[in-house]
Design a protein around this motif. Structure first.
Motif, short mmCIF file in Angstrom:
data_model
loop_
_atom_site.label_atom_id
_atom_site.label_comp_id
_atom_site.label_asym_id
_atom_site.label_seq_id
_atom_site.Cartn_x
_atom_site.Cartn_y
_atom_site.Cartn_z
N ASN A 1 0.83 -1.20 0.00
CA ASN A 1 0.00 0.00 0.00
C ASN A 1 0.87 1.26 0.00
O ASN A 1 1.75 1.43 0.85
N ALA A 2 0.61 2.15 -0.93
CA ALA A 2 1.43 3.36 -1.09
C ALA A 2 1.34 4.28 0.14
O ALA A 2 2.34 4.86 0.57
N GLN A 3 0.14 4.41 0.70
CA GLN A 3 -0.02 5.27 1.87
C GLN A 3 0.70 4.69 3.08
O GLN A 3 1.25 5.43 3.90
N ARG B 1 5.19 4.81 6.91
CA ARG B 1 6.35 4.17 7.53
C ARG B 1 7.63 4.97 7.27
O ARG B 1 8.52 5.02 8.13
N SER B 2 7.72 5.58 6.12
CA SER B 2 8.90 6.39 5.82
C SER B 2 8.96 7.60 6.75
O SER B 2 10.03 7.93 7.30
N ASN C 1 1.36 0.77 11.31
CA ASN C 1 0.32 0.22 10.44
C ASN C 1 -0.72 1.27 10.11
O ASN C 1 -0.93 2.24 10.85
N LEU C 2 -1.38 1.05 8.98
CA LEU C 2 -2.42 1.94 8.48
C LEU C 2 -3.73 1.16 8.44
O LEU C 2 -3.79 0.05 7.91
N ILE C 3 -4.78 1.74 9.02
CA ILE C 3 -6.08 1.09 9.11
C ILE C 3 -7.10 1.90 8.33
O ILE C 3 -7.22 3.12 8.52
N GLY C 4 -7.82 1.23 7.46
CA GLY C 4 -8.84 1.89 6.65
C GLY C 4 -10.07 2.23 7.48
O GLY C 4 -10.76 1.33 7.96
N SER C 5 -10.33 3.49 7.66
CA SER C 5 -11.48 3.96 8.44
C SER C 5 -11.66 5.44 8.19
O SER C 5 -10.70 6.16 7.96
N PHE D 1 -5.31 6.02 11.11
CA PHE D 1 -6.49 5.73 10.32
C PHE D 1 -6.45 6.55 9.03
O PHE D 1 -6.03 7.71 9.04
N THR D 2 -6.94 5.96 7.96
CA THR D 2 -6.89 6.64 6.67
C THR D 2 -7.69 7.94 6.68
O THR D 2 -7.38 8.87 5.94
#
Length: 278
Positions: free
Chosen positions: A77-79, A84-85, A109-113, A129-130
């Protein structure tokens, strides 16, 4: 993180998971450009390693639930790569504020919400969260200010101090004995989770997290001016109706932005130095 409101968070995210995001470990005085206080002796009554173990368990369960819902961003996932960068640059300077951070097993981590939220659990367990990225249209610099603020809460052990003050010395000594093997870890973990359900950081904690996060961002090469634009966007989103969950425990307003603006000149040199080294 600060005590996060779950009213606008995904229903499958437990309240205890969010509350544990406020936890931290042994913090010491840092050589800094902003004025931060020392570590409270009360914090030593709540063993850091055990809080980290509880947090790691809660974080793992959170990710498992997100994965089951198809809401956990995959490695490609690009986002997530972007997040993380940004986080890795902030994490590099974390031991300045807390030597134990060198031992943490950091995760990002990235969570879709749709929820406008982010947190950092004890032991370096970060989730964003996104909704925070998308609704704010957050730049890299602004996202760094959010993540830096949440990391700062953990590094400066604000949760341990809150728990210590809420329980009282006698109860904490008993809790400490249990945590060191004289009781059931599962029962104690539940007790810690219960404490964190009602945890609310003080005004001083919020100020410290703002200023430490500001300096962390500057040292990592993120524009400190983004701290102002970030909170301006937060206010705009709030005014659009309902308000983001993040603002339930991160009160915005003129005082916050004024204080950040006053401290930006103190870290501008660090920012320029970091940019010159890139």
């Amino acid at each position: 993180m600060c005590r996060l409101c779950t009213a606008k968070s995904p229903r499958w995210v437990s309240r205890r998971a969010f509350m544990l995001a406020a936890g931290a470990v042994v913090a010491g005085p840092a050589v800094s450009q902003v004025d931060v206080g020392g570590s409270s002796p009360l914090r030593s009554l709540v063993p850091a390693t055990e809080i980290e173990q509880v947090a790691a368990k809660e974080y793992g369960e959170l990710l498992q639930k997100a994965r089951a819902k198809g809401a956990l961003a995959n490695e490609g996932n690009a986002q997530l790569r972007r997040l993380r960068s940004i986080s890795s640059r902030l994490i590099a300077d974390a031991p300045r504020w807390n030597p134990r951070a060198r031992q943490w097993r950091w995760e990002v981590n990235l969570i879709g919400s749709d929820s406008v939220n982010a947190f950092c659990m004890p032991g370096g367990k970060i989730a964003v969260f996104t909704g925070l990225i998308e609704k704010l249209r957050a730049t890299d610099d602004e996202l760094a200010m959010v993540v830096g603020h949440e990391i700062a809460h953990a590094l400066r052990e604000h949760a341990r101090e809150r728990i210590a003050k809420s329980q009282g010395t006698g109860a904490l000594l008993s809790l400490g004995a249990q945590l060191f093997g004289l009781g059931q870890l599962g029962d104690v973990a539940a007790d810690i989770g219960t404490q964190l359900l009602t945890l609310k950081f003080s005004r001083d904690d919020e100020i410290e997290a703002d200023l430490v996060g500001l300096e962390m961002g500057a040292r990592a090469g993120f524009d400190p001016q983004a701290s102002i634009s970030l909170w301006d966007k937060m206010a705009r989103v709030s005014g659009a109706g309902g308000g983001p969950a993040f603002l339930s425990t991160h009160p915005s307003g003129p005082d916050r932005m004024r204080r950040l603006a006053e401290n930006i000149p103190r870290v501008q040199g660090l920012y320029r130095q970091a940019m010159g080294n890139r």
